[in-house]
Design a protein around this motif. Structure first.
Motif, PDB file in Angstrom:
ATOM      1  N   LEU A 114      56.962  32.771 -35.771  1.00  0.00           N
ATOM      2  CA  LEU A 114      57.417  31.546 -36.440  1.00  0.00           C
ATOM      3  C   LEU A 114      58.790  31.138 -35.934  1.00  0.00           C
ATOM      4  O   LEU A 114      59.680  31.975 -35.773  1.00  0.00           O
ATOM      5  CB  LEU A 114      57.507  31.766 -37.945  1.00  0.00           C
ATOM      6  N   THR A 115      58.935  29.844 -35.681  1.00  0.00           N
ATOM      7  CA  THR A 115      60.221  29.295 -35.272  1.00  0.00           C
ATOM      8  C   THR A 115      60.426  27.967 -35.993  1.00  0.00           C
ATOM      9  O   THR A 115      59.530  27.475 -36.676  1.00  0.00           O
ATOM     10  CB  THR A 115      60.279  29.042 -33.746  1.00  0.00           C
ATOM     11  N   ASP A 116      61.584  27.382 -35.793  1.00  0.00           N
ATOM     12  CA  ASP A 116      61.876  26.071 -36.372  1.00  0.00           C
ATOM     13  C   ASP A 116      61.449  24.935 -35.447  1.00  0.00           C
ATOM     14  O   ASP A 116      61.668  23.778 -35.762  1.00  0.00           O
ATOM     15  CB  ASP A 116      63.367  25.944 -36.679  1.00  0.00           C
ATOM     16  N   ARG A 117      60.888  25.267 -34.288  1.00  0.00           N
ATOM     17  CA  ARG A 117      60.442  24.261 -33.321  1.00  0.00           C
ATOM     18  C   ARG A 117      59.031  24.543 -32.859  1.00  0.00           C
ATOM     19  O   ARG A 117      58.512  25.637 -33.017  1.00  0.00           O
ATOM     20  CB  ARG A 117      61.294  24.274 -32.062  1.00  0.00           C
ATOM     21  N   ARG A 118      58.471  23.570 -32.196  1.00  0.00           N
ATOM     22  CA  ARG A 118      57.164  23.736 -31.590  1.00  0.00           C
ATOM     23  C   ARG A 118      57.273  24.791 -30.483  1.00  0.00           C
ATOM     24  O   ARG A 118      58.197  24.751 -29.675  1.00  0.00           O
ATOM     25  CB  ARG A 118      56.701  22.405 -30.986  1.00  0.00           C
ATOM     26  N   PRO A 119      56.340  25.756 -30.427  1.00  0.00           N
ATOM     27  CA  PRO A 119      56.395  26.757 -29.364  1.00  0.00           C
ATOM     28  C   PRO A 119      56.188  26.115 -27.985  1.00  0.00           C
ATOM     29  O   PRO A 119      55.400  25.178 -27.845  1.00  0.00           O
ATOM     30  CB  PRO A 119      55.247  27.713 -29.682  1.00  0.00           C
ATOM     31  N   ALA A 120      56.875  26.637 -26.996  1.00  0.00           N
ATOM     32  CA  ALA A 120      56.753  26.102 -25.639  1.00  0.00           C
ATOM     33  C   ALA A 120      55.422  26.510 -25.000  1.00  0.00           C
ATOM     34  O   ALA A 120      54.885  25.776 -24.181  1.00  0.00           O
ATOM     35  CB  ALA A 120      57.920  26.593 -24.783  1.00  0.00           C
ATOM     36  N   VAL A 121      54.892  27.677 -25.366  1.00  0.00           N
ATOM     37  CA  VAL A 121      53.670  28.205 -24.761  1.00  0.00           C
ATOM     38  C   VAL A 121      52.667  28.536 -25.859  1.00  0.00           C
ATOM     39  O   VAL A 121      53.025  29.169 -26.855  1.00  0.00           O
ATOM     40  CB  VAL A 121      53.987  29.477 -23.939  1.00  0.00           C
TER      41      VAL A 121
END
Length: 114
Positions: free
Chosen positions: A31-38
Motif C-alpha cells: 500500500l502506498t499513497d500513490r498509484r503503483p508504477a508497476v
C-alpha cells in the motif's frame, strides 16, 4: 468474514481498508499513497485496493479482484459497485481497468494475494 475489523479471529476482515492492511495473505503491491508504477506482478485472483475518494485517515474504500489481461492486453478487475446490482466491470465510476488515466487506474493503491 468477521463482523468487525478487529484483529481477533481467523476470518477475513469486513472492510476494504482492514483487508488491505490485514494479516491474511501476502502483499503483492504494498500500500502506498500513490498509484503503483508497476503492476505486472499481479496474478488473476489477487485483491486490488483503491482510494477513489477521500476517506478519514487515508483509508482504502474500494476492493476488486484482478482478472488478468483482456483481449486488448488491458489489466482488468471485477468488483461490486454502489450503482450496480452486483459484480460489474464498469459503471458511472469508470471502466474496470488498471492501466491508463481512468478513475480506478488512478485510484489503485495496492494488492494482496490470499
Amino acid at each position: 468474514m468477521n463482523s468487525r475489523d478487529s484483529a481477533a479471529g481467523s476470518g477475513l476482515q469486513r472492510t476494504p481498508d482492514a483487508i488491505a492492511r490485514g494479516r491474511l495473505g501476502i502483499p503483492v503491491i504494498p500500500l502506498t499513497d500513490r498509484r503503483p508504477a508497476v503492476i505486472q506482478q499481479l496474478q488473476p485472483g489477487d485483491l486490488v485496493f483503491f482510494r477513489t475518494r477521500e476517506l478519514p485517515g487515508g483509508r482504502i474504500g474500494h476492493i476488486g479482484i484482478y482478472l488478468g489481461l483482456d483481449t486488448a492486453d488491458h489489466p482488468r478487475f471485477i468488483s461490486c459497485r454502489k450503482n450496480a446490482g452486483g459484480p460489474t466491470m464498469g459503471d458511472k465510476g469508470g471502466t474496470a481497468r488498471l492501466d491508463g488515466d481512468g478513475h480506478y487506474a488512478q485510484g489503485l493503491r495496492g494488492a494482496r494475494r490470499l
